[in-house]
Design a protein around this motif. Structure first.
Motif, PDB file in Angstrom:
ATOM      1  N   ILE A  49      -4.506  -1.041   3.824  1.00 40.02           N
ATOM      2  CA  ILE A  49      -4.869  -2.445   4.015  1.00 40.02           C
ATOM      3  C   ILE A  49      -4.784  -3.206   2.696  1.00 40.02           C
ATOM      4  CG2 ILE A  49      -6.686  -4.025   4.777  1.00 40.02           C
ATOM      5  CD1 ILE A  49      -7.766  -1.780   6.546  1.00 40.02           C
ATOM      6  N   ALA A  50      -5.156  -2.529   1.593  1.00 45.12           N
ATOM      7  CA  ALA A  50      -5.130  -3.165   0.269  1.00 45.12           C
ATOM      8  C   ALA A  50      -3.719  -3.276  -0.298  1.00 45.12           C
ATOM      9  CB  ALA A  50      -6.012  -2.384  -0.702  1.00 45.12           C
ATOM     10  N   GLY A  51      -2.760  -2.631   0.360  1.00 41.95           N
ATOM     11  CA  GLY A  51      -1.384  -2.680  -0.115  1.00 41.95           C
ATOM     12  C   GLY A  51      -1.049  -1.643  -1.158  1.00 41.95           C
ATOM     13  N   GLN A  52      -1.955  -0.694  -1.399  1.00 39.05           N
ATOM     14  CA  GLN A  52      -1.700   0.350  -2.388  1.00 39.05           C
ATOM     15  C   GLN A  52      -0.901   1.516  -1.811  1.00 39.05           C
ATOM     16  OE1 GLN A  52      -5.053   1.615  -4.690  1.00 39.05           O
ATOM     17  NE2 GLN A  52      -5.616  -0.446  -5.287  1.00 39.05           N
ATOM     18  N   TYR A  53      -0.991   1.719  -0.502  1.00 44.47           N
ATOM     19  CA  TYR A  53      -0.200   2.730   0.198  1.00 44.47           C
ATOM     20  C   TYR A  53       0.718   2.021   1.185  1.00 44.47           C
ATOM     21  CZ  TYR A  53      -2.888   6.963  -1.122  1.00 44.47           C
ATOM     22  OH  TYR A  53      -3.469   8.009  -1.787  1.00 44.47           O
ATOM     23  N   GLN A  54       1.948   2.483   1.248  1.00 40.70           N
ATOM     24  CA  GLN A  54       2.851   2.029   2.285  1.00 40.70           C
ATOM     25  C   GLN A  54       2.894   3.093   3.379  1.00 40.70           C
ATOM     26  OE1 GLN A  54       4.434  -0.964   2.584  1.00 40.70           O
ATOM     27  NE2 GLN A  54       3.179  -1.480   0.789  1.00 40.70           N
ATOM     28  N   PRO A  55       2.628   2.723   4.631  1.00 39.96           N
ATOM     29  CA  PRO A  55       2.651   3.721   5.695  1.00 39.96           C
ATOM     30  C   PRO A  55       4.040   4.312   5.867  1.00 39.96           C
ATOM     31  CG  PRO A  55       2.481   1.508   6.624  1.00 39.96           C
ATOM     32  CD  PRO A  55       2.322   1.367   5.138  1.00 39.96           C
ATOM     33  N   ASP A  56       4.101   5.566   6.283  1.00 38.70           N
ATOM     34  CA  ASP A  56       5.390   6.227   6.520  1.00 38.70           C
ATOM     35  C   ASP A  56       6.050   5.707   7.795  1.00 38.70           C
ATOM     36  OD1 ASP A  56       5.444   8.530   4.396  1.00 38.70           O
ATOM     37  OD2 ASP A  56       3.429   8.534   5.212  1.00 38.70           O
ATOM     38  N   ALA A  57       5.249   5.164   8.680  1.00 36.40           N
ATOM     39  CA  ALA A  57       5.765   4.557   9.905  1.00 36.40           C
ATOM     40  C   ALA A  57       4.773   3.487  10.346  1.00 36.40           C
ATOM     41  CB  ALA A  57       5.959   5.603  11.004  1.00 36.40           C
ATOM     42  N   GLY A  58       5.226   2.566  11.175  1.00 37.47           N
ATOM     43  CA  GLY A  58       4.357   1.489  11.635  1.00 37.47           C
ATOM     44  C   GLY A  58       4.286   0.358  10.616  1.00 37.47           C
ATOM     45  N   SER A  59       3.371  -0.580  10.860  1.00 35.31           N
ATOM     46  CA  SER A  59       3.284  -1.748   9.988  1.00 35.31           C
ATOM     47  C   SER A  59       1.850  -2.251   9.871  1.00 35.31           C
ATOM     48  CB  SER A  59       4.161  -2.882  10.531  1.00 35.31           C
ATOM     49  OG  SER A  59       3.698  -3.303  11.804  1.00 35.31           O
ATOM     50  N   MET A  60       1.586  -2.965   8.772  1.00 30.09           N
ATOM     51  CA  MET A  60       0.310  -3.631   8.554  1.00 30.09           C
ATOM     52  C   MET A  60       0.627  -5.089   8.252  1.00 30.09           C
ATOM     53  SD  MET A  60      -2.251  -4.957   6.541  1.00 30.09           S
ATOM     54  CE  MET A  60      -1.693  -4.653   4.868  1.00 30.09           C
ATOM     55  N   VAL A  61       0.112  -5.994   9.084  1.00 21.92           N
ATOM     56  CA  VAL A  61       0.437  -7.412   8.964  1.00 21.92           C
ATOM     57  C   VAL A  61      -0.832  -8.209   8.692  1.00 21.92           C
ATOM     58  CG1 VAL A  61       1.445  -9.418  10.102  1.00 21.92           C
ATOM     59  CG2 VAL A  61       2.369  -7.136  10.567  1.00 21.92           C
ATOM     60  N   LYS A  62      -0.794  -9.005   7.622  1.00 25.98           N
ATOM     61  CA  LYS A  62      -1.897  -9.918   7.311  1.00 25.98           C
ATOM     62  C   LYS A  62      -1.512 -11.326   7.720  1.00 25.98           C
ATOM     63  CE  LYS A  62      -2.067  -9.101   2.935  1.00 25.98           C
ATOM     64  NZ  LYS A  62      -2.461  -9.204   1.515  1.00 25.98           N
ATOM     65  N   MET A  63      -2.490 -12.061   8.211  1.00 22.07           N
ATOM     66  CA  MET A  63      -2.276 -13.466   8.526  1.00 22.07           C
ATOM     67  C   MET A  63      -1.920 -14.207   7.232  1.00 22.07           C
ATOM     68  SD  MET A  63      -4.952 -15.675  10.767  1.00 22.07           S
ATOM     69  CE  MET A  63      -4.543 -17.285  11.376  1.00 22.07           C
ATOM     70  N   ARG A  64      -1.068 -15.200   7.318  1.00 23.35           N
ATOM     71  CA  ARG A  64      -0.618 -15.935   6.132  1.00 23.35           C
ATOM     72  C   ARG A  64      -1.809 -16.483   5.342  1.00 23.35           C
ATOM     73  NH1 ARG A  64       4.177 -18.222   4.771  1.00 23.35           N
ATOM     74  NH2 ARG A  64       5.016 -17.843   6.867  1.00 23.35           N
ATOM     75  N   GLY A  65      -1.804 -16.217   4.029  1.00 25.86           N
ATOM     76  CA  GLY A  65      -2.838 -16.736   3.154  1.00 25.86           C
ATOM     77  C   GLY A  65      -4.082 -15.883   3.056  1.00 25.86           C
ATOM     78  N   VAL A  66      -4.171 -14.814   3.834  1.00 32.95           N
ATOM     79  CA  VAL A  66      -5.356 -13.948   3.808  1.00 32.95           C
ATOM     80  C   VAL A  66      -5.339 -13.081   2.547  1.00 32.95           C
ATOM     81  CG1 VAL A  66      -6.461 -11.949   4.902  1.00 32.95           C
ATOM     82  CG2 VAL A  66      -5.756 -13.892   6.286  1.00 32.95           C
ATOM     83  N   SER A  67      -6.449 -13.107   1.814  1.00 37.58           N
ATOM     84  CA  SER A  67      -6.562 -12.310   0.588  1.00 37.58           C
ATOM     85  C   SER A  67      -7.474 -11.101   0.827  1.00 37.58           C
ATOM     86  CB  SER A  67      -7.123 -13.161  -0.556  1.00 37.58           C
ATOM     87  OG  SER A  67      -8.367 -13.746  -0.183  1.00 37.58           O
ATOM     88  N   VAL A  68      -7.130 -10.006   0.158  1.00 34.52           N
ATOM     89  CA  VAL A  68      -7.865  -8.752   0.326  1.00 34.52           C
ATOM     90  C   VAL A  68      -8.313  -8.245  -1.036  1.00 34.52           C
ATOM     91  CG1 VAL A  68      -7.717  -6.349   1.082  1.00 34.52           C
ATOM     92  CG2 VAL A  68      -6.597  -8.132   2.421  1.00 34.52           C
ATOM     93  N   GLY A  69      -9.581  -7.876  -1.142  1.00 35.85           N
ATOM     94  CA  GLY A  69     -10.104  -7.278  -2.370  1.00 35.85           C
ATOM     95  C   GLY A  69     -10.532  -5.846  -2.100  1.00 35.85           C
ATOM     96  N   TYR A  70     -10.208  -4.937  -3.020  1.00 36.01           N
ATOM     97  CA  TYR A  70     -10.443  -3.512  -2.793  1.00 36.01           C
ATOM     98  C   TYR A  70     -11.231  -2.903  -3.945  1.00 36.01           C
ATOM     99  CZ  TYR A  70      -9.247   1.494  -2.629  1.00 36.01           C
ATOM    100  OH  TYR A  70      -9.290   2.867  -2.637  1.00 36.01           O
ATOM    101  N   LEU A  71     -12.331  -2.230  -3.611  1.00 33.41           N
ATOM    102  CA  LEU A  71     -13.130  -1.497  -4.595  1.00 33.41           C
ATOM    103  C   LEU A  71     -12.976  -0.012  -4.304  1.00 33.41           C
ATOM    104  CD1 LEU A  71     -15.312  -1.824  -6.904  1.00 33.41           C
ATOM    105  CD2 LEU A  71     -17.009  -1.418  -5.104  1.00 33.41           C
ATOM    106  N   PRO A  72     -12.308   0.744  -5.189  1.00 31.50           N
ATOM    107  CA  PRO A  72     -12.089   2.170  -4.929  1.00 31.50           C
ATOM    108  C   PRO A  72     -13.344   2.997  -5.190  1.00 31.50           C
ATOM    109  CG  PRO A  72     -11.195   1.585  -7.068  1.00 31.50           C
ATOM    110  CD  PRO A  72     -11.688   0.303  -6.446  1.00 31.50           C
ATOM    111  N   GLN A  73     -13.284   4.261  -4.807  1.00 30.07           N
ATOM    112  CA  GLN A  73     -14.413   5.172  -5.053  1.00 30.07           C
ATOM    113  C   GLN A  73     -14.661   5.350  -6.541  1.00 30.07           C
ATOM    114  OE1 GLN A  73     -14.873   8.966  -3.130  1.00 30.07           O
ATOM    115  NE2 GLN A  73     -13.858   8.255  -1.264  1.00 30.07           N
ATOM    116  N   GLN A  74     -13.595   5.586  -7.287  1.00 27.52           N
ATOM    117  CA  GLN A  74     -13.705   5.844  -8.723  1.00 27.52           C
ATOM    118  C   GLN A  74     -13.287   4.604  -9.496  1.00 27.52           C
ATOM    119  OE1 GLN A  74     -15.102   8.616  -9.776  1.00 27.52           O
ATOM    120  NE2 GLN A  74     -15.214   9.409  -7.673  1.00 27.52           N
TER     121      GLN A  74
END
Length: 295
Positions: A49-74
């Motif tokens: 969802i954060a865009g750090q991994y690209q799926p091997d199949a399928g797709s992830m679509v964000k609505m135009r203008g939607v911003s995502v913030g990601y806080l990792p474990q480490q």
């Protein structure tokens, strides 16, 4: 309103299928607790969802203008900086504008510019446009917002000069969270944000998330945090997602009721099996007795 669509995605890692043909949607006001056993794929899903991994199949679509913030474990902070210096690092768009403004200021100090009326007018116009963009993105309020969030999370001005190398794991995570929250993305993805936090810090984090205006997807093992923050539990198990309305306590109750219903069904099935087996045995005995009479 659905702002993120995950469509039949498959993710492999080191030759192992993490999940296959997984689908999900995230709404603009969701408060989701994403749970599952270690290794189920929760972190991998957040990274997709954060865009750090690209799926091997399928797709992830964000609505135009939607911003995502990601806080990792480490979380790793920049060595050689203080807590406040690290917290005040500008997000990419503001940093780009800040650099452009600095370049414009340098040009304004150039004699070839300030001694030339036409060039000076052009550079001053460029500076004005950049300042408008900077203000529109919240640049002028950024420092105050950072201090406000730090205070909400329990930091004081006495903590500002602490070196990043001396911060605890929990403090590092809160500093990184402060930078993330100050951007106020439409979706916050938080992977174990409460790790290494004491009880008071957890309560402050809970309070902040409770009032967050966007969507929150939270991975945590802390049942209290899940109870207080989320309104939906999504369980990841064997590469599939199952959604439950309510907080963690409601989810646990629903799972227990389902288990009891399954147990009751199993007991009823076993009784029916025993009844059928007894009937067969009676039939066999009767058939044997009839055969004996005929002989």
């Amino acid at each position: 309103m659905h702002i993120i669509h995950i469509n039949n995605i498959t993710v492999n890692y080191d030759g192992r299928v993490i999940f296959k043909e997984l689908s999900w949607v995230v709404d603009s006001k969701d408060r989701v607790g994403l749970i599952g056993h270690n290794g189920a794929g929760k972190s991998s899903l957040l990274k997709v969802i954060a865009g750090q991994y690209q799926p091997d199949a399928g797709s992830m679509v964000k609505m135009r203008g939607v911003s995502v913030g990601y806080l990792p474990q480490q979380v790793e902070l920049t060595p050689g900086r203080t807590l406040i210096e690290e917290a005040m690092i500008l997000p990419p768009k503001l940093a780009e504008l800040d650099a452009a403004l600095t370049a414009v200021e340098n040009r304004l100090s150039d004699p070839n510019v300030y001694n030339n009326a036409d060039q000076l007018t052009r550079v001053l116009g460029e500076q004005e446009r950049l300042l408008e963009k900077f203000e529109a993105l919240g640049g002028t309020l950024h420092a105050g917002k950072i201090r406000s969030i730090l205070a909400h999370l329990g930091f004081t001005a006495n903590d500002y000069d602490l070196p990043t190398e001396g911060l605890s794991g929990g403090q590092k995570k809160l500093v990184q969270f402060t930078r993330l929250a100050a951007e106020q993305p439409d979706v916050l993805l938080l992977d174990e944000p409460d790790n290494h936090l004491d009880l008071e810090a957890k309560r402050r984090l809970e309070s902040f998330l409770h009032d967050y205006p966007g969507a929150v997807v939270l991975v945590s093992h802390d049942r209290y945090l899940l109870d207080e923050v989320v309104t939906q539990i999504v369980e990841m198990d064997s590469g599939t997602l199952t959604a439950y309305k309510g907080n963690y306590s409601q989810y646990a109750l629903e799972r227990e009721l389902a288990r009891l219903r399954q147990q009751q069904l199993y007991v009823a099935q076993q009784k029916r099996v025993a009844q059928v087996e007894a009937a067969i045995k009676r039939f066999e005995l009767a058939a044997a007795a009839n055969l004996s009479d005929c002989l």
